[in-house]
Design a protein around this motif. Structure first.
Motif, mmCIF file in Angstrom:
data_model
loop_
_atom_site.group_PDB
_atom_site.id
_atom_site.type_symbol
_atom_site.label_atom_id
_atom_site.label_comp_id
_atom_site.label_asym_id
_atom_site.label_seq_id
_atom_site.Cartn_x
_atom_site.Cartn_y
_atom_site.Cartn_z
ATOM 1 N N VAL A 17 0.845 -1.203 0.000
ATOM 2 C CA VAL A 17 0.000 0.000 0.000
ATOM 3 C C VAL A 17 0.876 1.247 0.000
ATOM 4 C CG1 VAL A 17 -1.730 1.285 1.299
ATOM 5 C CG2 VAL A 17 -1.920 -1.192 1.126
ATOM 6 N N SER A 18 1.896 1.246 0.828
ATOM 7 C CA SER A 18 2.814 2.377 0.875
ATOM 8 C C SER A 18 3.529 2.558 -0.457
ATOM 9 C CB SER A 18 3.831 2.152 1.990
ATOM 10 O OG SER A 18 4.791 3.167 1.985
ATOM 11 N N PHE A 19 3.942 1.472 -1.057
ATOM 12 C CA PHE A 19 4.614 1.495 -2.363
ATOM 13 C C PHE A 19 3.710 2.101 -3.435
ATOM 14 C CE2 PHE A 19 5.436 -0.804 -6.364
ATOM 15 C CZ PHE A 19 6.765 -0.463 -6.573
ATOM 16 N N LEU A 20 2.467 1.646 -3.482
ATOM 17 C CA LEU A 20 1.534 2.148 -4.496
ATOM 18 C C LEU A 20 1.147 3.601 -4.252
ATOM 19 C CD1 LEU A 20 -0.787 -0.926 -5.027
ATOM 20 C CD2 LEU A 20 0.973 -0.059 -6.561
ATOM 21 N N LEU A 21 0.916 3.976 -3.004
ATOM 22 C CA LEU A 21 0.569 5.369 -2.704
ATOM 23 C C LEU A 21 1.711 6.324 -3.026
ATOM 24 C CD1 LEU A 21 -1.437 5.082 0.626
ATOM 25 C CD2 LEU A 21 -2.297 5.635 -1.639
ATOM 26 N N ALA A 75 2.203 5.696 -13.480
ATOM 27 C CA ALA A 75 3.334 5.618 -12.550
ATOM 28 C C ALA A 75 3.242 4.370 -11.675
ATOM 29 C CB ALA A 75 3.391 6.868 -11.677
ATOM 30 N N MET A 76 2.039 4.033 -11.208
ATOM 31 C CA MET A 76 1.883 2.813 -10.405
ATOM 32 C C MET A 76 2.130 1.576 -11.250
ATOM 33 S SD MET A 76 -1.223 3.359 -7.698
ATOM 34 C CE MET A 76 -2.489 3.359 -8.926
ATOM 35 N N ALA A 77 1.645 1.565 -12.486
ATOM 36 C CA ALA A 77 1.832 0.406 -13.359
ATOM 37 C C ALA A 77 3.303 0.186 -13.684
ATOM 38 C CB ALA A 77 1.026 0.588 -14.642
ATOM 39 N N VAL A 78 4.016 1.258 -13.979
ATOM 40 C CA VAL A 78 5.442 1.129 -14.271
ATOM 41 C C VAL A 78 6.193 0.624 -13.048
ATOM 42 C CG1 VAL A 78 7.527 2.470 -14.781
ATOM 43 C CG2 VAL A 78 5.458 2.810 -16.135
ATOM 44 N N ALA A 79 5.842 1.106 -11.881
ATOM 45 C CA ALA A 79 6.507 0.657 -10.656
ATOM 46 C C ALA A 79 6.256 -0.823 -10.402
ATOM 47 C CB ALA A 79 6.024 1.480 -9.476
ATOM 48 N N VAL A 80 5.042 -1.277 -10.624
ATOM 49 C CA VAL A 80 4.726 -2.693 -10.416
ATOM 50 C C VAL A 80 5.434 -3.556 -11.453
ATOM 51 C CG1 VAL A 80 2.859 -4.384 -10.509
ATOM 52 C CG2 VAL A 80 2.551 -2.267 -9.240
ATOM 53 N N MET A 81 5.494 -3.085 -12.687
ATOM 54 C CA MET A 81 6.160 -3.861 -13.738
ATOM 55 C C MET A 81 7.659 -4.002 -13.466
ATOM 56 S SD MET A 81 3.903 -4.707 -15.955
ATOM 57 C CE MET A 81 2.261 -4.250 -16.449
ATOM 58 N N ASN A 82 8.245 -3.057 -12.763
ATOM 59 C CA ASN A 82 9.679 -3.100 -12.472
ATOM 60 C C ASN A 82 10.008 -3.848 -11.186
ATOM 61 O OD1 ASN A 82 10.614 -1.737 -14.727
ATOM 62 N ND2 ASN A 82 10.176 0.252 -13.801
#
Length: 94
Positions: A17-21, A75-82
């Motif tokens: 949750v912290s990562f996504l926020l 931005a959230m999608a790119v972070a999750v993909m990485n």
């Protein structure tokens, strides 16, 4: 002023949750910067069109909401993909 240790306990407990926020906030800030840049430079007469309209406030809300929502989601999608690590493809040269 002492910090309340229970205030951020949820975010410390739930790292996802912290990562996504965090990445959502980065994307929203980038969206605000892009919108302000579009309006400041009057790209495609967008500022002139919005300010000349009777419903300029709705136009600004729609512009900022759609751009910030899109940038935040990307931005959230790119972070999750990485999030992949070395164990996903040990033979790949990173």
């Amino acid at each position: 002023m002492p910090r309340n240790p229970r205030r951020f306990a949820f975010l410390r407990k739930h790292n996802l949750v912290s990562f996504l926020l965090t990445h959502l906030a980065i994307g929203v800030v980038a969206g605000v910067v892009v919108c302000l840049g579009l309006l400041a430079l009057d790209v495609a007469s967008l500022r002139t069109l919005l300010l000349g309209s009777e419903y300029w406030l709705i136009g600004f809300i729609l512009l900022f909401g759609s751009v910030c929502g899109t940038f935040g989601g990307v931005a959230m999608a790119v972070a999750v993909m990485n999030l992949g690590d070395w164990s996903d493809h040990p033979d790949r040269d990173y």
